[in-house]
Design an enzyme around this catalytic site. Structure first.
Site, PDB file in Angstrom:
ATOM      1  N   CYS A 153       0.827  -1.205   0.000  1.00 17.75           N
ATOM      2  CA  CYS A 153       0.000   0.000   0.000  1.00 17.75           C
ATOM      3  C   CYS A 153       0.865   1.259   0.000  1.00 17.75           C
ATOM      4  O   CYS A 153       0.609   2.206  -0.742  1.00 17.75           O
ATOM      5  CB  CYS A 153      -0.949  -0.011   1.185  1.00 17.75           C
ATOM      6  SG  CYS A 153      -0.184  -0.336   2.783  1.00 17.75           S
ATOM      7  N   PHE A 154       1.881   1.296   0.850  1.00 20.74           N
ATOM      8  CA  PHE A 154       2.777   2.450   0.881  1.00 20.74           C
ATOM      9  C   PHE A 154       3.507   2.584  -0.463  1.00 20.74           C
ATOM     10  O   PHE A 154       3.685   3.681  -0.990  1.00 20.74           O
ATOM     11  CB  PHE A 154       3.825   2.290   1.985  1.00 20.74           C
ATOM     12  CG  PHE A 154       3.485   2.945   3.283  1.00 20.74           C
ATOM     13  CD1 PHE A 154       2.987   4.244   3.324  1.00 20.74           C
ATOM     14  CD2 PHE A 154       3.704   2.294   4.501  1.00 20.74           C
ATOM     15  CE1 PHE A 154       2.716   4.868   4.533  1.00 20.74           C
ATOM     16  CE2 PHE A 154       3.434   2.911   5.710  1.00 20.74           C
ATOM     17  CZ  PHE A 154       2.932   4.198   5.730  1.00 20.74           C
TER      18      PHE A 154
END
Lengths: 350, 350, 350, 350
Positions: B153-154
């Site tokens: 996600c990051f």
């Protein structure tokens, strides 16, 4: 026991002062004033019942007799109009706004412009005498200053993170990146979009990127302390709001001379703050919950070998070390007390 | 209607897939599997009653008949052991972990080391064939890949913020600073200190500064796309947790050639993402609340003239564009559907 | 495709309608109007970019041509002045305020008095024709009503919890206790003390105990449906705000005839709502997170043998089944569509 | 200065004691013990650096020399096994669990059964000598008791709300309804579903309706104090979790003799608590934010004339008056100090 007057008693700054001073061993509250006056502070804020039940007076009805110090916990451009009432009677003033954070009118104008306010100052003659209320740097000048401009909350987090590196010439390059996350209480008590629960819960965003008014005071302080005046640092500050109430988490990035490692920088920082009781150099990553309800600022430094960057992380409670707590620290110094009097506060955890 | 199997159905990744696929026009859920199996998913999660009432089976009892695609919404080093069951039957696999995000075993080992896991990989022979599931870059390869490694996600927030600038050679200097703020759901569903309410409410902090495992995949993608291979970018990534549940706010800082201004960069970004339906280039500062519940990533670019820095801000929902939403986007592409099928989700606001 | 006009488009009610209707299979938005008009809704609310980019007009500039239904998502005492513009053209009106929730002027006056408003009503002649927009009870009358008064959010939670017991004569005693907890979005979008983040985070409190304006509509509906008119129920309603954004959790207490046990009551409730697609009778305790983002109301009933009390727990999303979702349900019925058209929404979880 | 030993130092109860006792004028911490021992408490909890840097020992290594009082901030069924070590040396014990809240083994068994634990008690011979640690009622017995069972947090909120009405015979009917809302910290420090951020944010729900273990102690205390023993009250208690960390808001409903009005009841309550420094009878609706960080309990009473019901609202901080604060109050009394020593805490606001 010294007597303190609080003007702007009904905002978060005033409430913070009331909280601290009702437990302070050397300062008592002698009066409260605010625009929304006429009732007891504890009728407006029931959490103060039995703790502070003073009436809130109109700022016009302030009686300065027996006042040893005055806190102007007021918005920008209020203190500049009230200050002479106290200055002329030799009562030291601690102002919470940007009115007295600058020595030069030019700097004030830049600040005001960044904030979108009128650039005129009604007491410019006091700017030179006033001191930036940063005890970790200006302790000696605070001892006698007639007017103390209490720093902005974001500025405090940036300055405490940068001072030791900047003053010791550890940094390379001219731009320092400051990525600042604040809780919602930074927007103050007056209801608006910036502190609306439905708009702020579960929401993070940047704002005024590169243009926040606190920039000026940080560049001032950092560059003032430079040994080599030719290298003026610039701050690229990107403020952000995250969904908490109290707390600032600041991450500062700078290029660093490759000869320094984390351990060395850490020692510089420890050394620099050796006489600063509220700045804690930490080897663990600071959490804003560690400083919640305290006057502390926790700082961690780290040199990233892969990229040659210095990271400095600072965490503080924006309403305490970022506002009222630091103001009382200034008052303690100005009144000749221990700077930590009334400020050895335990964090509220969890 | 295509049939999808979800392994790891009871974590946040699986729940996100169930949410999307129960409304998807072209994919239906044909089976659920998880370690905590034996009951209906809606008995475990009452919010799914009437929406998805399938039994959760043991991963060992998976029947691959009539399966068109499989989602392995499983933790690291689970998919690598399950993958051949599907690969050998030519069923495309979308894996949520780091198991198939890398083409080389070396990169995987760096990833695993950063995360503190064993560095051994049980299906290394599939790494070369697998594709990094980034539709905005690898659309064509996703069309036919047997195994798709869904990005972290990051990493997604960093890559989407950096790709247009990096590929167009707009950046100077070798280090890109990524300051990432995530909500608590990024820590997954299993209870621990990192997602404890009392420890996370009113708390922000950094962690694994410069050492987060997502670094590797970002550097891979950014440098892979460089025209000039001699200039390899390095990422200095400082992850942070802020007290919200969903959402990532990423601020990326880079040195920029002084000939570019905000307007020009903005046009580069708009042009780059012209065929990417979920990336929105915005002139207002992105709020995570704008993308909450959607597969969108909102991006703003800004050149700070004072300091010569480029700032790119990206915001996405870590559970959607950062996880399940992007996985379904990959599945749509792999199955020959419109990439936005089932993904035109309105944000939940406020 | 039917055309809907939304007046009051820029508040939470309007935003909720925009969210639902942009995905609705049978109703499209033909116009938006609000006091804060003159720009595109998506310029005011960036989360709507690409979803709804209509201009917001002044309520005075409303064009009723080709309008099939109008939603007045407006505060109290606005709809009563706008209604004739639509009524006279036979365009059905769904009003979100208390203006058309009552058949008698006396009831309206009590409502207005409880809310501290003027008691005068500018369109009292329409009260008798208007219907209380409760599909679970008034389905047949909604089919043809010219004006539909959409229920209050708290009222909805109380009524759905009480109707089956009250109508079946299961209750003893005359007072029903309703302990209602709402999220902050119930206070609407205009900033004030009641939706201030610093004042609402980490804070729960009661307010207007026994005097909330929703009381009247609940007593009306409950007593209207009583077979034995001599036994009028009274509601003791204690509203509370808890620090969440969306959601109402209602706990209702009543004395119950000792011959009934949980199982029997549960069956009465299931039977009563057998044709109500959005009311779910549950054996597990309802969580507001189960209904977040849906038009559902989850209800659990329990007879406490030790004390002879009936407990009914209901949970709903105050902005959906408590407001816009129910309004669309009414519109669906009024326009001859399936009542759940556009409303089969999955909860956002977590 | 008295010496206090804290067993269970690393849970929320222990942390609360450390917070209070590090500022206490008459009690110092002489030792910390916990199962997770072997390091300094401030290495485990960095917020305690410079505040409390004691090592945490194993409970087996406790040295009782020079110990004046011991706090067993331990879970159920731990204190019952440790108690003799202190009791036999005449060191007063304050236990935080249910182990010593009951005089009879039967009551303990009901408590244990409600909580789903083993019903056996390893030190039943001490039950009769032990006292329920409710200073507002049992002040005199606390003065000399060898073992003090500190009340449950929910129980405290119910009892303080009910005592004056129950003891003065103001109530009619036999069932008292207690609708209790607690913050998440009530679930303790060990991570699980009940304190998971993703599952608790934006979520409110009831649980163990009518079966919560605190029921027993409330009924005990309320009925013990009845003048007319034939009228035993029953409590119907419905606990709820709302998304805040600290705080309990209790709403209590009872039938009341129609001759009483709000004013009279208010006077009864004020009179009853005239010597109880921490109970504040309020005319405004209590907010949990008023008592956050304090040992206070704020109570409002209201007679609803329409329905003949008495409503009592109480608010307290579950970790202070509901746990550690009250425990220190008990210790103060037991050690012959002022009961409010170290407990005049200001609320943290906002």
């Amino acid at each position: 026991m010294k007597n303190a007057l609080i003007v702007g008693a009904t905002g978060f700054g005033g409430l913070g002062l009331i909280d601290i001073l009702t437990k302070h061993p050397g300062i008592r509250i002698s009066g409260l004033a605010a625009l929304d006056h006429g009732i007891k502070i504890s009728d407006m804020y029931p959490h103060l019942r039995g703790i502070c039940d003073l009436y809130v007076k109109s700022p016009e009805d302030i009686n300065t007799d027996n006042t040893d110090i005055v806190f102007l916990a007021t918005p920008d451009q209020v203190g500049m109009n009230l200050v002479h009432k106290f200055y002329d009677r030799k009562i030291p003033v601690i102002d919470f706004s940007g009115d007295f954070r600058f020595h030069s009118l030019d700097d004030y104008k830049t600040y005001a412009r960044n904030k979108g306010m009128s650039e005129s100052h009604s007491s410019p003659e006091l700017l030179e005498e006033s001191v930036y209320g940063l005890p970790e740097k200006n302790f000696n000048r605070i001892l006698t200053a007639p007017v103390i401009g209490n720093p902005g909350c974001f500025a405090m987090a940036m300055i405490l993170a940068l001072l030791p590196a900047a003053e010791n010439g550890l940094l390379k390059g001219s731009t320092l990146i400051c990525d600042g996350k604040t809780g919602v209480s930074g927007a103050g008590i007056n209801p608006g979009k910036s502190n609306s629960y439905p708009l702020r819960y579960e929401n993070s965003n940047t704002y005024r990127e590169g243009k926040h008014q606190h920039l000026v005071e940080v560049e001032n302080v950092i560059n003032y302390s430079l040994k080599n005046k030719s290298e003026q640092y610039k701050i690229f500050f990107v403020p952000q709001i995250v969904p908490m109430n109290r707390g600032i988490l600041m991450t500062v990035y700078a290029d660093i001379d490759p000869k320094f490692d984390t351990k060395t920088i850490n020692e510089f920082y420890k050394e620099y703050y050796t006489k600063s009781p509220f700045v804690h150099i930490s080897e663990s990553s600071p959490n804003t919950s560690e400083v919640r309800g305290t006057n502390r600022c926790c700082i961690k430094v780290l040199v990233d070998n892969r990229t040659g960057k210095l990271l400095v992380i600072s965490a503080l409670d924006n309403l305490l070390k970022g506002q009222s707590g630091n103001a009382v620290q200034n008052a303690n110094i100005r009144l000749g007390m221990d700077q930590d009097a009334g400020l050895n506060l335990n964090p509220i955890y969890p």
